[in-house]
Write a protein that holds these residues in place. Structure first.
Motif, short mmCIF file in Angstrom:
data_model
loop_
_atom_site.label_atom_id
_atom_site.label_comp_id
_atom_site.label_asym_id
_atom_site.label_seq_id
_atom_site.Cartn_x
_atom_site.Cartn_y
_atom_site.Cartn_z
N ASN A 34 -4.17 6.55 7.98
CA ASN A 34 -4.85 6.38 6.68
C ASN A 34 -4.49 5.05 6.01
OD1 ASN A 34 -6.19 8.82 6.89
ND2 ASN A 34 -4.64 9.96 5.74
N GLY A 35 -4.31 4.02 6.83
CA GLY A 35 -3.97 2.70 6.31
C GLY A 35 -2.49 2.46 6.13
N ALA A 47 1.42 0.10 3.02
CA ALA A 47 -0.04 -0.05 3.11
C ALA A 47 -0.42 -1.43 2.61
CB ALA A 47 -0.74 1.03 2.29
N GLU A 48 -1.20 -2.13 3.40
CA GLU A 48 -1.74 -3.43 3.00
C GLU A 48 -3.25 -3.42 2.97
OE1 GLU A 48 -0.12 -6.38 5.61
OE2 GLU A 48 1.81 -6.40 4.59
N VAL A 49 -3.86 -2.29 3.39
CA VAL A 49 -5.32 -2.18 3.41
C VAL A 49 -5.73 -0.88 2.74
CG1 VAL A 49 -5.55 -3.55 5.51
CG2 VAL A 49 -5.32 -1.05 5.67
N ASP A 50 -6.98 -0.84 2.30
CA ASP A 50 -7.49 0.37 1.66
C ASP A 50 -8.08 1.31 2.71
OD1 ASP A 50 -10.03 -0.61 2.33
OD2 ASP A 50 -10.46 -1.33 0.30
N ALA A 51 -8.74 2.37 2.26
CA ALA A 51 -9.27 3.38 3.17
C ALA A 51 -10.33 2.81 4.11
CB ALA A 51 -9.86 4.54 2.37
N ASP A 52 -10.96 1.70 3.73
CA ASP A 52 -11.98 1.07 4.57
C ASP A 52 -11.41 -0.06 5.42
OD1 ASP A 52 -14.04 2.71 3.53
OD2 ASP A 52 -14.13 1.42 1.74
N GLY A 53 -10.09 -0.23 5.39
CA GLY A 53 -9.47 -1.28 6.19
C GLY A 53 -9.50 -2.65 5.56
N GLU A 54 -9.91 -2.74 4.29
CA GLU A 54 -9.96 -4.03 3.61
C GLU A 54 -8.63 -4.33 2.95
OE1 GLU A 54 -12.48 -6.21 3.67
OE2 GLU A 54 -13.47 -4.80 5.05
N PRO A 55 -8.18 -5.60 2.96
CA PRO A 55 -6.89 -5.95 2.35
C PRO A 55 -6.83 -5.57 0.88
CG PRO A 55 -7.72 -7.77 3.68
CD PRO A 55 -8.83 -6.77 3.59
N LEU A 56 -5.68 -5.09 0.45
CA LEU A 56 -5.48 -4.75 -0.95
C LEU A 56 -5.40 -6.04 -1.76
CD1 LEU A 56 -2.74 -1.98 -0.56
CD2 LEU A 56 -5.22 -1.68 -0.80
N ASP A 57 -6.19 -6.11 -2.82
CA ASP A 57 -6.24 -7.32 -3.64
C ASP A 57 -6.54 -6.88 -5.08
OD1 ASP A 57 -7.04 -9.73 -5.01
OD2 ASP A 57 -7.40 -10.65 -3.05
N GLU A 116 -7.00 4.07 -5.95
CA GLU A 116 -6.42 5.34 -6.34
C GLU A 116 -5.86 6.03 -5.10
OE1 GLU A 116 -7.30 8.87 -9.54
OE2 GLU A 116 -8.99 7.90 -8.55
N ILE A 117 -4.67 6.60 -5.25
CA ILE A 117 -4.07 7.42 -4.20
C ILE A 117 -3.98 8.84 -4.73
CG2 ILE A 117 -2.18 7.64 -2.55
CD1 ILE A 117 -1.21 4.88 -3.39
N TYR A 157 2.90 14.14 9.32
CA TYR A 157 2.47 13.98 7.93
C TYR A 157 1.47 12.84 7.84
CZ TYR A 157 2.71 12.67 2.98
OH TYR A 157 2.40 12.34 1.67
N ALA A 158 0.37 13.09 7.17
CA ALA A 158 -0.66 12.06 6.97
C ALA A 158 -0.66 11.64 5.51
CB ALA A 158 -2.03 12.58 7.37
N PRO A 159 -0.13 10.47 5.17
CA PRO A 159 -0.14 10.03 3.78
C PRO A 159 -1.57 9.77 3.31
CG PRO A 159 0.60 8.26 5.22
CD PRO A 159 0.49 9.49 6.07
N PRO A 160 -1.86 10.05 2.05
CA PRO A 160 -3.24 9.85 1.57
C PRO A 160 -3.59 8.37 1.51
CG PRO A 160 -1.78 10.43 -0.24
CD PRO A 160 -0.98 10.60 1.01
N PRO A 161 -4.86 8.03 1.77
CA PRO A 161 -5.27 6.62 1.77
C PRO A 161 -5.44 6.07 0.36
CG PRO A 161 -7.16 8.02 2.15
CD PRO A 161 -5.96 8.94 2.12
#
Length: 462
Positions: A293-294, A339-349, A356-357, A449-453
């Motif tokens: 999940n990123g 995590a450095e990317v969001d649920a769509d795989g885009e870099p966090l900026d 939101e998590i 365990y799967a952390p939320p995206p």
């Protein structure tokens, strides 16, 4: 005159040995850069002593102790470097209240953890521990709870005490002041042994510093540095054959080495090995683990000798761990996830976006948990007007559901008043989020365990 490298070796053989030696030496060089800066550099907030604790009385921030990647803002630290050449050191830790999470961690010159004790494994009772280097042959006096042996003559020591609430620092200061570090002869009231010889610790040359000031020395001169660093560690019997191989290119503990004595072909071969070793480190850094999940949370980069020796993969993990997050406790103590990317795989900026998590329930731990924001490139804290850099289990103003679920809102600007407890501020630019999960449950250690995206959402106006 014969040079330091066995003249019968081909260039391919020299390169292969140099690659293995560089990966092996890599974490030690990074550790030495920190050691020299912390003990012999100019006065700074992170300045530390040899042989006694330096207590950090204020939580780390962008302007305090913000030199080690992923510095945490959950605990107050006490730190020390120990020189064990003359005799062991006795560590005494006080009794802690049952509700407070704490630990003491020791890492050797190789950067492996050989000791972690605290709430998770031995509880909060007072303890007395004798820490002995590889050369000590003495008798253990009465009154010692545990004897710990290390393969190195200089070690790094951390004590962490969790901050439970605002204003908790005063109570922690009282506990910090009860830590003790004394030579064994002082503790036992016996005659002290002769002092160890004085060492001239050379400053890491600027040519060996890379990136954020990490001492990595990616030139053939690393062999001389390696030889010096190994005078402060013992070659483990299991690695005797490995060091015989290293000796074929002049990597011999305590031996002089001058890269000027190499032929042009040997220089080229050693440099090729260094470049190959660095490429392996960089490749692993770029592919630490399969994201969930990123989130990435490799569990093989920190630990003791049983995990970080014995194979090229283990030595590579040790090197990567030093660059990635040096001196982190082992996974059984704390799981780090990033995590450095969001649920769509885009870099966090955080320039124009918000995230939101959504947690259906709290992370599975017996200790404490938190999520902290860092710069994506430096992995250091980034100043923010709010002065807030994390959210965690001790933040009582997070909006929690009846079943314990909650959400964290990540954006640069403040949200409405009713979401302020959920707000995790982020910088305008690329960032990463690091989860710290202390006392992890089995599902974290077996990675079920799967952390939320991080879901990208609209910026919530305040």
């Amino acid at each position: 005159m014969t040079g330091p490298i066995n003249p019968t070796l081909s260039q391919a053989e020299i390169a292969a040995i140099a690659e293995a030696a560089y990966v092996y030496a890599f974490p030690m060089m990074i550790a030495y850069g920190f050691f020299h800066r912390q003990t012999m550099g100019p006065d700074a907030p992170e300045k530390q002593a040899i042989g006694r604790f330096t207590h950090f009385r204020t939580v780390s921030s962008p302007t305090l102790n913000n030199t080690i990647p992923w510095i945490n803002t959950d605990t107050l630290y006490s730190a020390a470097w120990l020189d064990l050449r003359a005799e062991p050191v006795v560590l005494t830790t006080p009794e802690f209240p049952g509700h407070r999470f704490q630990n003491v961690q020791a890492a050797d010159w190789y950067t492996m953890n050989f000791y972690t004790r605290g709430t998770r494994d031995v509880g909060n009772a007072a303890r007395t521990t004798l820490i002995a280097g590889p050369d000590w042959q003495g008798q253990v006096p009465a009154g010692i709870d545990e004897v710990v042996r290390t393969d190195s003559r200089i070690i790094k020591l951390f004590a962490r005490v969790v901050i439970e609430a605002p204003g908790d620092e005063v109570a922690i200061h009282e506990l910090q002041d009860q830590y003790g570090l004394v030579p064994l002869s002082t503790w036992a009231g016996t005659t002290a042994p002769p002092d160890a010889p004085t060492i001239d610790f050379p400053a890491p040359p600027a040519s060996g510093l890379r990136g954020r000031g990490f001492f990595e020395q990616p030139t053939p001169d690393f062999i001389g540095t390696f030889n010096f660093l190994m005078t402060l560690a013992a070659v483990h019997p299991d690695e005797a054959d490995l060091f015989q191989t290293f000796a074929r290119i002049g990597a011999v503990p305590g031996s002089a080495f001058d890269s000027a004595d190499l032929t042009p072909a040997q220089t080229q071969a050693v440099q090729a090995g260094i470049d190959a070793g660095l490429a392996r480190i960089e490749h692993r850094l770029a592919h630490l683990d399969t994201p969930i999940n990123g989130w990435v949370y490799p569990l093989d980069l920190r630990g003791d000798r049983s995990r970080l020796t014995g194979s090229p993969q283990a030595y590579l993990a040790r090197a990567v761990g030093a660059r990635y997050a040096i001196w982190g406790p082992g996974a059984e103590e704390v799981v780090y996830m990033v995590a450095e990317v969001d649920a769509d795989g885009e870099p966090l900026d955080g320039t124009n976006a918000a995230y939101e998590i959504r947690f259906d329930q709290a992370p599975p731990v017996t200790g404490f948990w938190s999520y902290t924001v860092y710069d994506a490139q430096t992995r250091l804290l980034v100043p923010h007007p709010s002065g807030r850099y994390k959210r965690g289990d001790r933040d009582r103003d997070i909006n929690r559901d009846a079943d314990g679920g909650f959400s964290l809102l990540l954006q640069n600007t403040p949200p409405p008043a009713d979401r302020m407890g959920d707000w995790l501020p982020v910088p305008k630019g690329r960032f990463q989020v690091v989860g710290r999960l202390y006392g992890p449950h089995p599902e974290l250690l077996d990675k079920s365990y799967a952390p939320p995206p991080l879901q990208r959402v609209s910026v919530v106006p305040g």
